[in-house]
Design a protein around this motif. Structure first.
Motif, PDB file in Angstrom:
ATOM      1  N   SER A 160       0.879  -1.165   0.000  1.00 43.52           N
ATOM      2  CA  SER A 160       0.000   0.000   0.000  1.00 43.52           C
ATOM      3  C   SER A 160       0.921   1.220   0.000  1.00 43.52           C
ATOM      4  N   ILE A 161       0.737   2.103  -0.981  1.00 45.75           N
ATOM      5  CA  ILE A 161       1.686   3.207  -1.136  1.00 45.75           C
ATOM      6  C   ILE A 161       0.977   4.562  -1.242  1.00 45.75           C
ATOM      7  N   THR A 162       1.763   5.608  -1.053  1.00 47.72           N
ATOM      8  CA  THR A 162       1.358   6.994  -1.310  1.00 47.72           C
ATOM      9  C   THR A 162       2.341   7.550  -2.338  1.00 47.72           C
ATOM     10  N   THR A 163       2.221   8.827  -2.625  1.00 44.66           N
ATOM     11  CA  THR A 163       3.130   9.444  -3.599  1.00 44.66           C
ATOM     12  C   THR A 163       4.563   9.513  -3.090  1.00 44.66           C
ATOM     13  N   GLU A 164       4.770   9.308  -1.803  1.00 42.96           N
ATOM     14  CA  GLU A 164       6.125   9.325  -1.226  1.00 42.96           C
ATOM     15  C   GLU A 164       6.900   8.044  -1.531  1.00 42.96           C
ATOM     16  N   SER A 165       6.204   7.015  -1.967  1.00 44.84           N
ATOM     17  CA  SER A 165       6.843   5.732  -2.248  1.00 44.84           C
ATOM     18  C   SER A 165       7.741   5.839  -3.482  1.00 44.84           C
ATOM     19  N   PRO A 166       8.864   5.142  -3.464  1.00 47.37           N
ATOM     20  CA  PRO A 166       9.705   5.123  -4.660  1.00 47.37           C
ATOM     21  C   PRO A 166       9.029   4.441  -5.857  1.00 47.37           C
ATOM     22  N   TYR A 167       7.940   3.704  -5.609  1.00 46.85           N
ATOM     23  CA  TYR A 167       7.233   3.018  -6.693  1.00 46.85           C
ATOM     24  C   TYR A 167       6.093   3.856  -7.280  1.00 46.85           C
ATOM     25  N   PHE A 172      -9.455   5.579  -0.228  1.00 45.51           N
ATOM     26  CA  PHE A 172      -8.760   5.231  -1.465  1.00 45.51           C
ATOM     27  C   PHE A 172      -7.374   4.697  -1.147  1.00 45.51           C
ATOM     28  N   GLU A 173      -7.028   3.556  -1.760  1.00 47.56           N
ATOM     29  CA  GLU A 173      -5.690   2.988  -1.575  1.00 47.56           C
ATOM     30  C   GLU A 173      -5.069   2.643  -2.915  1.00 47.56           C
ATOM     31  N   VAL A 174      -3.772   2.829  -2.982  1.00 46.35           N
ATOM     32  CA  VAL A 174      -2.980   2.468  -4.159  1.00 46.35           C
ATOM     33  C   VAL A 174      -2.023   1.361  -3.725  1.00 46.35           C
ATOM     34  N   TYR A 175      -1.992   0.282  -4.487  1.00 49.20           N
ATOM     35  CA  TYR A 175      -1.103  -0.840  -4.201  1.00 49.20           C
ATOM     36  C   TYR A 175      -0.158  -1.056  -5.376  1.00 49.20           C
ATOM     37  N   ALA A 176       1.125  -1.170  -5.071  1.00 50.87           N
ATOM     38  CA  ALA A 176       2.130  -1.530  -6.071  1.00 50.87           C
ATOM     39  C   ALA A 176       2.406  -3.022  -5.926  1.00 50.87           C
ATOM     40  N   ALA A 177       2.504  -3.714  -7.054  1.00 50.80           N
ATOM     41  CA  ALA A 177       2.829  -5.143  -7.068  1.00 50.80           C
ATOM     42  C   ALA A 177       4.298  -5.290  -7.460  1.00 50.80           C
ATOM     43  N   ASN A 187      -7.550  13.344 -13.328  1.00 54.08           N
ATOM     44  CA  ASN A 187      -6.307  14.082 -13.610  1.00 54.08           C
ATOM     45  C   ASN A 187      -5.250  13.722 -12.563  1.00 54.08           C
ATOM     46  N   THR A 188      -4.010  13.875 -12.951  1.00 53.00           N
ATOM     47  CA  THR A 188      -2.878  13.439 -12.144  1.00 53.00           C
ATOM     48  C   THR A 188      -2.840  14.106 -10.772  1.00 53.00           C
ATOM     49  N   ALA A 189      -3.108  15.403 -10.710  1.00 58.65           N
ATOM     50  CA  ALA A 189      -3.054  16.106  -9.426  1.00 58.65           C
ATOM     51  C   ALA A 189      -4.078  15.540  -8.442  1.00 58.65           C
ATOM     52  N   LEU A 190      -5.290  15.301  -8.907  1.00 63.47           N
ATOM     53  CA  LEU A 190      -6.327  14.759  -8.028  1.00 63.47           C
ATOM     54  C   LEU A 190      -6.013  13.316  -7.649  1.00 63.47           C
ATOM     55  N   GLN A 191      -5.475  12.547  -8.580  1.00 58.90           N
ATOM     56  CA  GLN A 191      -5.078  11.165  -8.277  1.00 58.90           C
ATOM     57  C   GLN A 191      -4.042  11.162  -7.151  1.00 58.90           C
ATOM     58  N   ARG A 192      -3.073  12.048  -7.236  1.00 57.38           N
ATOM     59  CA  ARG A 192      -2.047  12.139  -6.190  1.00 57.38           C
ATOM     60  C   ARG A 192      -2.651  12.560  -4.856  1.00 57.38           C
ATOM     61  N   GLU A 193      -3.548  13.519  -4.906  1.00 50.48           N
ATOM     62  CA  GLU A 193      -4.205  13.976  -3.674  1.00 50.48           C
ATOM     63  C   GLU A 193      -4.950  12.823  -3.007  1.00 50.48           C
ATOM     64  N   TYR A 194      -5.704  12.053  -3.792  1.00 47.28           N
ATOM     65  CA  TYR A 194      -6.421  10.907  -3.241  1.00 47.28           C
ATOM     66  C   TYR A 194      -5.451   9.886  -2.650  1.00 47.28           C
ATOM     67  N   ALA A 195      -4.361   9.619  -3.365  1.00 51.69           N
ATOM     68  CA  ALA A 195      -3.383   8.634  -2.888  1.00 51.69           C
ATOM     69  C   ALA A 195      -2.795   9.035  -1.540  1.00 51.69           C
ATOM     70  N   ASP A 196      -2.662  10.319  -1.319  1.00 49.88           N
ATOM     71  CA  ASP A 196      -2.047  10.796  -0.077  1.00 49.88           C
ATOM     72  C   ASP A 196      -3.028  11.093   1.046  1.00 49.88           C
ATOM     73  N   SER A 197      -4.281  11.443   0.713  1.00 48.20           N
ATOM     74  CA  SER A 197      -5.119  11.945   1.798  1.00 48.20           C
ATOM     75  C   SER A 197      -6.569  11.468   1.817  1.00 48.20           C
ATOM     76  N   ASN A 198      -6.995  10.636   0.881  1.00 47.10           N
ATOM     77  CA  ASN A 198      -8.370  10.153   0.922  1.00 47.10           C
ATOM     78  C   ASN A 198      -8.371   8.807   1.650  1.00 47.10           C
ATOM     79  N   PRO A 199      -8.958   8.753   2.855  1.00 47.14           N
ATOM     80  CA  PRO A 199      -8.891   7.514   3.635  1.00 47.14           C
ATOM     81  C   PRO A 199      -9.659   6.338   3.021  1.00 47.14           C
TER      82      PRO A 199
END
Length: 181
Positions: A5-12, A45-50, A31-43
């Protein structure tokens, strides 16, 4: 395979974003800015890197929406496709929660579209026979006719849900994922 589970701070994250931009047309992503905002602060929403070892092989995004989960995006690096990563990622998503999972796939008869639908069916998803439009991600964009697919822990029991309940799920997706009240 490892899933993080990652945020924009992840190297991935840069690799996730690059794959998102190349795998999905603009009409099927925010859009990219909103996607990043969600990845960092929307509880919700989660982004997973495989990862396979240190190698990035794909990603998925997941919304926790109360009584169900919504898989918004799932993509595998082109050179890693047809190696079982997508199936393993879906199994991980199923293991995260015993709640129903919903996802959208494009309607169509092109070989790639039919193969995608078959992939999800092999993973236990069924197509809900209810009209579904993916709202536009951007103001002024057009809605896209899609299939809505569902997986339930009871395997192949999509028909156990009343139409009213499914419509409520769609309303929740529209409100939470697309910002349409």
């Amino acid at each position: 395979m490892q899933l993080l589970s990652i945020t924009t701070e992840s190297p991935y994250y840069a690799q996730v974003e690059g794959l998102l931009l190349s795998a999905f047309p603009a009409s099927e992503r925010r859009n990219t800015a909103l996607q990043r905002e969600y990845a960092d602060s929307n509880p919700k929403f989660e982004v997973y890197a495989a990862l396979e070892g240190e190698k990035f092989v794909g990603f998925f995004t997941l919304w926790a929406l109360g009584a169900f989960r919504f898989v918004e995006h799932l993509a595998i690096v082109p050179s890693c496709r047809n190696c079982g990563y997508g199936t393993r990622m879906l199994q991980h998503i199923k293991d995260l929660s015993p709640l129903p999972l919903l996802l959208e796939i494009e309607r169509g008869v092109k070989a790639e579209q039919l193969a995608r639908k078959k992939f999800y069916e092999r993973s236990g998803f069924c197509t809900l026979e209810i009209p579904y439009l993916q709202p536009p991600y951007e103001a002024g964009g057009e809605a896209i006719e899609m299939h809505l697919m569902m997986w339930t822990p009871e395997a192949k029991k999509c028909n156990i849900f009343e139409t009213e309940f499914i419509e409520k799920m769609i309303e929740t997706i529209y409100a939470e994922v697309y910002g349409i009240a």
